[in-house]
Design an enzyme around this catalytic site. Sequence first.
Site, mmCIF file in Angstrom:
data_model
loop_
_atom_site.group_PDB
_atom_site.id
_atom_site.type_symbol
_atom_site.label_atom_id
_atom_site.label_comp_id
_atom_site.label_asym_id
_atom_site.label_seq_id
_atom_site.Cartn_x
_atom_site.Cartn_y
_atom_site.Cartn_z
ATOM 1 N N SER A 263 0.835 -1.205 0.000
ATOM 2 C CA SER A 263 0.000 0.000 0.000
ATOM 3 C C SER A 263 0.864 1.247 0.000
ATOM 4 O O SER A 263 2.075 1.184 0.221
ATOM 5 C CB SER A 263 -0.894 0.000 1.237
ATOM 6 O OG SER A 263 -0.104 0.295 2.376
ATOM 7 N N LYS A 264 0.206 2.366 -0.224
ATOM 8 C CA LYS A 264 0.902 3.642 -0.226
ATOM 9 C C LYS A 264 1.559 3.892 1.138
ATOM 10 O O LYS A 264 2.628 4.472 1.223
ATOM 11 C CB LYS A 264 -0.105 4.756 -0.534
ATOM 12 C CG LYS A 264 0.536 6.113 -0.631
ATOM 13 C CD LYS A 264 -0.414 7.149 -1.144
ATOM 14 C CE LYS A 264 -0.464 8.370 -0.244
ATOM 15 N NZ LYS A 264 0.830 8.871 0.203
ATOM 16 N N ARG A 265 0.916 3.406 2.176
ATOM 17 C CA ARG A 265 1.481 3.585 3.520
ATOM 18 C C ARG A 265 2.840 2.892 3.675
ATOM 19 O O ARG A 265 3.737 3.400 4.328
ATOM 20 C CB ARG A 265 0.500 3.103 4.603
ATOM 21 C CG ARG A 265 0.093 4.225 5.537
ATOM 22 C CD ARG A 265 -1.017 3.827 6.476
ATOM 23 N NE ARG A 265 -2.205 3.388 5.751
ATOM 24 C CZ ARG A 265 -2.892 2.292 6.042
ATOM 25 N NH1 ARG A 265 -2.502 1.501 7.024
ATOM 26 N NH2 ARG A 265 -3.968 1.975 5.351
#
Length: 509
Positions: A263-265
């Site tokens: 994910s972007k996280r």
Amino acid sequence: MTTRTRFAPSPTGPLHMGGVRTALYAYLFAKQQQGKFILRIEDTDQNRYVPGAEEYIIEALTWCGIIPDEGVGFGGKHEPYRQSERKHKGFYMNYAQQLLNNGNAYYAFDRPEDIDIARKNAETDGVQGWQYDASTRMGMRNSLSLPEQEVRHLLDQGTQYVIRLKVNPGQTLTFTDMIRGEVSFDSSLVDDKVLIKADGMPTYHLAHIVDDIMMEITHAIRGEEWLPSAPAHILIYQYLGIPMPLYAHLPLLLKPEGNGKLSKRDGDRLGFPVFPLQWKDPVTGEISSGYREKGYYPESFVNMLAMLGWNPGTEQEVFTMEELINAFSFERVHKAGARFDPDKAKWYNEQRLRHSNDEELGLKFSMELKSILGEEDPRSSHDFATGAVKLLKERVQFENEFYETGKYLFEAPSTYDEKVIAKRWNEKSKTFFQALPDVLTKVEHFTAENCKAAFEQLATEQGMKPGDVLQLFRVIVSGQGSGVDLFGMVELLGRSEIISRIQKALTSI
Ligand code: GLU
């Protein structure tokens, strides 16, 4: 039959690198089969539409060299197909109507709140996972549960409705996935999916099938997250009496740690982009980094993505697009998720940089140097920049690291590696460096080899091993205890600069 694949993103934000990989595999396969690759924007969910996302998708694919073969001509520009523009032509409704006519679909008049109540009631009765299906539909308000007259009345009145797929329970639904082989589902677990929404727009389930049929798609390549919906899709094709294209469900991209979807996280946490290009959120203004802006070559980004979930069955790791087109096959796409390794991503860039032409790299670097040092500075010339590139090439992973990594090539040091000085700087070595400028003045052709020979001869004459003063010389020239090839640097910087750096060191150490 000509192979036709499509990439069908929804414009709900920037394209995740997993999406680019889906596009890439569809593109590679189409090209290998001398077929066509089609871009179709699936923008029927107006609540999730994000301005700029479609432009972003097109720009990202263009950057990667994943160029669609077909689209609707528009002002001379190649435009993708858009579902929103196809809707008014009635394509989707025609197919929905066919399913209604054959008793494979039905009108449902339940409002979202009615469905919430049904779900809550079921939960109160201890039933988890309520869904709209054969076991519950007769308790809801639809054209199967209500008398025909009432249905007609509701429709005449213009009551809002959705059209749902009628899934018959107790059947085994089977298809052959290009990656997973035969996959079977129990239709009793499949819900009566909405095909046409209350706003008249088709859902993904219906729209992608209608479009795949009309666009004569032979291979539908998409992410694994769609596998659970596949049984409903098999049924729709069965009801329509049209053969399914071959489906391939691509494995997920996983976090560097190996579990969970990338994910972007994860990118924010570990400092790597998850998007091909930088993206500025139109609402929050938040900027997410992109591979392009980080300095990746598009070819390396594509190479890295290709290897995430596929292997060629050989030791080869570095591929051009042409080579990927030739080597790709779905048989060699893994079923399991592919762990993303940010260091490996950099490695692909490094490999490409190492194999790039020095003169071309030098030309680009010289432009950068001109903007830093000025047009007239001799060190921003193509020659000097190429010389610097030759020295630095093995020490960087990105072109944008040349300047910072080799800063000492453009600036005399003002500090000197203290460890080396403490260990090596003494009366003897000082005497050596006092004598060195004279020796270097006498070197006829100021080449790396000649300078090295002169340096070694002086050391021997002074009763030392060259190794006693070699690292000191590096520190005197560059300030650092390690770095590019020492005598290569000496040659590049030239006689007067080297002598001036020695003299500066003699006064400041
Ligand atoms: N619009 C779908 C998505 O963005 C496409 C899935 C497909 O390729 O069929 O996930």
